[in-house]
Write an enzyme that holds these catalytic residues in place. Sequence first.
Site, short mmCIF file in Angstrom:
data_model
loop_
_atom_site.label_atom_id
_atom_site.label_comp_id
_atom_site.label_asym_id
_atom_site.label_seq_id
_atom_site.Cartn_x
_atom_site.Cartn_y
_atom_site.Cartn_z
N PHE B 111 17.62 0.02 39.19
CA PHE B 111 17.34 1.28 39.86
C PHE B 111 17.18 1.05 41.36
O PHE B 111 16.43 0.19 41.80
CB PHE B 111 16.05 1.90 39.30
N GLN B 112 17.91 1.81 42.15
CA GLN B 112 17.89 1.73 43.61
C GLN B 112 18.24 0.33 44.14
O GLN B 112 17.70 -0.11 45.14
CB GLN B 112 16.56 2.21 44.17
N LYS B 161 10.88 -6.83 46.00
CA LYS B 161 9.53 -6.31 45.80
C LYS B 161 8.56 -7.37 45.28
O LYS B 161 7.40 -7.45 45.71
CB LYS B 161 9.57 -5.13 44.83
N MET B 474 34.35 18.08 72.69
CA MET B 474 35.18 16.93 73.01
C MET B 474 36.46 16.94 72.17
O MET B 474 37.54 16.62 72.64
CB MET B 474 34.38 15.64 72.79
C1 LIG Z 1 32.90 10.02 74.15
C2 LIG Z 1 32.82 8.67 74.81
C3 LIG Z 1 33.46 8.46 76.02
C4 LIG Z 1 33.35 7.25 76.68
N1 LIG Z 1 33.90 7.13 77.92
C5 LIG Z 1 33.63 6.03 78.65
C6 LIG Z 1 34.03 5.94 80.02
O1 LIG Z 1 34.64 6.83 80.58
N2 LIG Z 1 33.68 4.83 80.71
C7 LIG Z 1 32.96 3.80 80.13
O2 LIG Z 1 32.64 2.85 80.81
N3 LIG Z 1 32.62 3.85 78.84
C8 LIG Z 1 32.91 4.93 78.10
N4 LIG Z 1 32.48 4.99 76.80
C9 LIG Z 1 31.73 3.85 76.24
C10 LIG Z 1 32.64 2.75 75.72
O3 LIG Z 1 33.08 3.09 74.43
C11 LIG Z 1 31.87 1.39 75.65
O4 LIG Z 1 30.72 1.54 74.87
C12 LIG Z 1 31.42 0.90 77.01
O5 LIG Z 1 32.44 1.04 77.96
C13 LIG Z 1 31.02 -0.56 76.91
O6 LIG Z 1 30.22 -0.88 78.00
P1 LIG Z 1 30.07 -2.37 78.51
O7 LIG Z 1 31.39 -2.96 78.86
O8 LIG Z 1 29.05 -2.33 79.56
O9 LIG Z 1 29.63 -3.22 77.25
P2 LIG Z 1 28.35 -3.28 76.33
O10 LIG Z 1 28.73 -2.78 75.00
O11 LIG Z 1 27.13 -2.76 76.95
O12 LIG Z 1 28.30 -4.86 76.18
C14 LIG Z 1 27.53 -5.65 76.98
C15 LIG Z 1 28.25 -6.93 77.33
O13 LIG Z 1 27.29 -7.72 78.04
C16 LIG Z 1 27.07 -8.93 77.36
N5 LIG Z 1 25.65 -9.25 77.45
C17 LIG Z 1 24.64 -8.77 76.72
N6 LIG Z 1 23.47 -9.31 77.10
C18 LIG Z 1 23.77 -10.16 78.10
C19 LIG Z 1 22.99 -11.03 78.90
N7 LIG Z 1 21.65 -11.13 78.77
N8 LIG Z 1 23.62 -11.77 79.83
C20 LIG Z 1 24.97 -11.71 79.96
N9 LIG Z 1 25.75 -10.89 79.25
C21 LIG Z 1 25.15 -10.13 78.32
C22 LIG Z 1 27.54 -8.73 75.95
O14 LIG Z 1 27.94 -9.96 75.41
C23 LIG Z 1 28.69 -7.74 76.14
O15 LIG Z 1 29.89 -8.40 76.42
C24 LIG Z 1 32.62 6.20 76.09
C25 LIG Z 1 32.02 6.39 74.86
C26 LIG Z 1 32.09 7.61 74.22
C27 LIG Z 1 31.38 7.79 72.92
C1 LIG Z 2 29.12 11.01 63.51
C2 LIG Z 2 30.30 11.43 64.28
N1 LIG Z 2 31.25 12.21 63.72
C3 LIG Z 2 32.33 12.60 64.45
C4 LIG Z 2 32.48 12.21 65.75
C5 LIG Z 2 33.70 12.66 66.56
N2 LIG Z 2 33.29 13.51 67.67
C6 LIG Z 2 33.13 13.03 68.92
S1 LIG Z 2 32.61 14.19 70.00
C7 LIG Z 2 32.60 15.39 68.81
C8 LIG Z 2 32.17 16.78 69.12
C9 LIG Z 2 30.74 16.90 69.51
O1 LIG Z 2 30.38 18.23 69.57
P1 LIG Z 2 29.05 18.69 70.28
O2 LIG Z 2 27.92 17.85 69.81
O3 LIG Z 2 28.91 20.16 70.15
O4 LIG Z 2 29.29 18.27 71.78
P2 LIG Z 2 30.29 18.88 72.89
O5 LIG Z 2 31.47 17.98 72.91
O6 LIG Z 2 30.63 20.26 72.48
O7 LIG Z 2 29.51 18.81 74.14
C10 LIG Z 2 33.01 14.86 67.59
C11 LIG Z 2 33.14 15.64 66.35
C12 LIG Z 2 31.48 11.37 66.28
N3 LIG Z 2 31.56 10.90 67.53
N4 LIG Z 2 30.40 11.02 65.55
#
Ligand SMILES: Cc1cc2nc3c(=O)[nH]c(=O)nc-3n(C[C@H](O)[C@H](O)[C@H](O)COP(=O)(O)OP(=O)(O)OC[C@H]3O[C@@H](n4cnc5c(N)ncnc54)[C@H](O)[C@@H]3O)c2cc1C
Ligand SMILES: Cc1ncc(C[n+]2csc(CCOP(=O)(O)OP(=O)(O)O)c2C)c(N)n1
Lengths: 163, 565
Positions: B111-112, B161, B474
């Site tokens: 269970f679980q 547990k 988005m």
């Molecule tokens: C809707 C959406 C849009 C996005 N648009 C953008 C965008 O326009 N621009 C953007 O930049 N991102 C964007 N992102 C985010 C993108 O997906 C990545 O998460 C982000 O770019 C990663 O950032 P980072 O390179 O700083 O890495 P992180 O994921 O922050 O990784 C950190 C890095 O640093 C290293 N590190 C960690 N600790 C240490 C330490 N103590 N010393 C040395 N190194 C260390 C790790 O090994 C790793 O390589 C978006 C995300 C979403 C959800």
């Molecule tokens: C858990 C999860 N499901 C689906 C997505 C894909 N997704 C990225 S942005 C977005 C829309 C988000 O809508 P809302 O929260 O109303 O934000 P808005 O873009 O309208 O500002 C979706 C469905 C996701 N990022 N995370």
Amino acid sequence: MRHIISILIENEAGALSRVAGLFSARGYNIESLTVAPTEDPSLSRMTILTWGSDEVLEQINKQLNKLVDVVKVVDLSEAAHVERELMLIKVRATGKDREEMKRMADIFRGRIIDVTESTYVIELTGASSKLDSFIAGLDAGLILETVRTGVCGIGRGDRILKV
Amino acid sequence: MISGAEIVIRCLQEEKVDCVFGYPGGSVLHIYDALFKQDEVKHVLVRHEQAAVHAADAYSRSSQKVGVALVTSGPGVTNTVTGIATAYMDSIPMVVLCGQVPTQYIGQDAFQECDTVGITRPCVKHNFLVKDVKDLAITIKKAFHIAATGRPGPVVVDIPKDITAQMCDFDYPKTIQMRSYNPVVKGHLGQIKKAVQVLQEAKRPIIYTGGGVILSDAADKLTQLARKLDFPVTNTLMGLGGYPATDRQFVGMLGMHGTFEANNAMHYADVILAVGARFDDRVIGNPEHFSGEKRRVIHIDIDPSSISKRVKVDVPIVGNVADVLDEMLKLLDGGFKADPEVSDWWKQIDAWRGRNSLAYRQSNHIMPQYVVEKLYEVTGGDAFITSDVGQHQMFAAQYYKFDKPRRWINSGGLGTMGVGLPYGMGVLMANPNAQVACVTGEGSIQMCIQEMSTCKQYGLPVKIINLNNGMLGMVRQWQEMFYSKRYSQSYVTSLPDFVKLAEAYGHVGMRIEKPEDVEPALRKAFTEHKDDLVFMDFIIDPGANVFPMVAAGKGLTEMILAEDL
Ligand SMILES: Cc1cc2nc3c(=O)[nH]c(=O)nc-3n(C[C@H](O)[C@H](O)[C@H](O)COP(=O)(O)OP(=O)(O)OC[C@H]3O[C@@H](n4cnc5c(N)ncnc54)[C@H](O)[C@@H]3O)c2cc1C
Ligand SMILES: Cc1ncc(C[n+]2csc(CCOP(=O)(O)OP(=O)(O)O)c2C)c(N)n1
Ligand SMILES: [Mg+2]
């Protein structure tokens, strides 16, 4: 290119699945994988035969090192090493084939380790290519079963992988 | 001798954990009983285990401490997976303690029961199944050690547990040695010297920094270095706050929704100093286009696998950002003379800045950008801003100017909708008197909206800034631009009345529909309702889109700007 990666890893439950999971999650190739404890039972030695570009191999090496259970990683194929694979192959051995099978085993320095009226089990070790040629040299219709261990390897001379 | 359950609690005390986020169940009842008998470790009872993990994650992001979650076996564990994967993608240190069925039942579909170690393996830094009560304390010690050192990440400890009932002596090791785990801290001095040499020769330099600066608590050092070099600085989404956004040298965030100046400066730089950033695909756009320019890359990262993973690096430096920057600063103490051509580069950057790529048109509706600008003003730029995922997240990142690290709390790598509200809870538990706003959308907020109840129970006054466009904005933006406006399933009908919903949970609700009401409402929320959770439902322009934008497959400089439309 073909690479043989040797890994020293903590002999913990689940350690193997971490390595196997890494390869499948990141889309790396595994041709064969062998693992068994070393003379120090707390450590296992794993040998993975893989292939990929230099960039992929660099990532494989780095990602393996990142696994918390992994103690050491080397790419054996980067320097002089020896590699061996063991094969057990069961063949039909009747009539004139019986003599022929014995001859083939001798040529390849295999040993017949099980004999019945109609079959042999031949044990063969060597480089994988040697095992391949042995199989290629037999009449496919006579092969009943093959089992191969996958490659294991070790560095030559002073190249030692130890903690 | 004490019980395994008491050992768990004693370990948490030894680790100075003041707060655990969790949810009880059969397999953790002994642990909850031990928790009941002490008051050093507080417990926040969430309404869904996913929120416990998100809250622990934000507790960690907004402080320097390791967040902790505690859940029961089976469904308790499976509910945590999204939270664990979210923390893993952003390298957040966290320990998740999970109950498991008794040892003798493991593998019998009890269970679980679920294979916790197997399910979580691909999204943890490491995980453990405790098989003997004698190993319990040392395993928890290892978990905290692994979570917080090297490249941080979540660690799961699965505790059957029966082990929590068994008695054992308690001995918590002060330090821990693991032959298989020795992360590098100091950078190679020869490489650091080489890097300084390359920086001297740079004519079009850029400092590109990411989450690693935040995780390493190295924002001050980065600022010192950047000032000394007088080079432009850009941050990834995860790196915001690592360098003061209001500073002249800051060119904004780069990447898919980065500024015109940041993306051009990154692309045309002849030297990139990458600091704790991993050249994500949302950052460099089309990799072939990006590699079209000749440049030299210096990359500081604690994880060798981040280096030369997506972009070829010329000067790799494996080490902790803070330590490496220290060494660099020492080397530069003798004085740094940049190439005279750098001043032309600055002129070029200022020309790009002149495009004012974050300008937006006002309309009769409330513009989401405007709400964030006002939020920035009203909070004096000093709030913790959590966000969900979508357009609102990008608006928050672009328009709230983060001058300090650990103030911007969002899911970058996994992009998990639903994190915003639990993130607000985690921030408040770690920073009890802080101003905390959760910038969200009507889609995302509904993914963990039940946590309003938790906020009531523990008096957590998150200000929910719901940028309500009635759309999965988005998604709608992509459909508008790349699917000929076929808005397949991106329109959210039958929304609840968020004001009434907030009130039903015992909070304050506000609906804001006119631009002129934005600022007064925000002021009211942050003064009169300082100690209340306020759900602010901003009815915004449903057509607002996020610009600049680098479309999928396009090069970093091939941006669509608001002015193009
Ligand atoms: C809707 C959406 C849009 C996005 N648009 C953008 C965008 O326009 N621009 C953007 O930049 N991102 C964007 N992102 C985010 C993108 O997906 C990545 O998460 C982000 O770019 C990663 O950032 P980072 O390179 O700083 O890495 P992180 O994921 O922050 O990784 C950190 C890095 O640093 C290293 N590190 C960690 N600790 C240490 C330490 N103590 N010393 C040395 N190194 C260390 C790790 O090994 C790793 O390589 C978006 C995300 C979403 C959800
Ligand atoms: C858990 C999860 N499901 C689906 C997505 C894909 N997704 C990225 S942005 C977005 C829309 C988000 O809508 P809302 O929260 O109303 O934000 P808005 O873009 O309208 O500002 C979706 C469905 C996701 N990022 N995370
Ligand atoms: Mg929306």
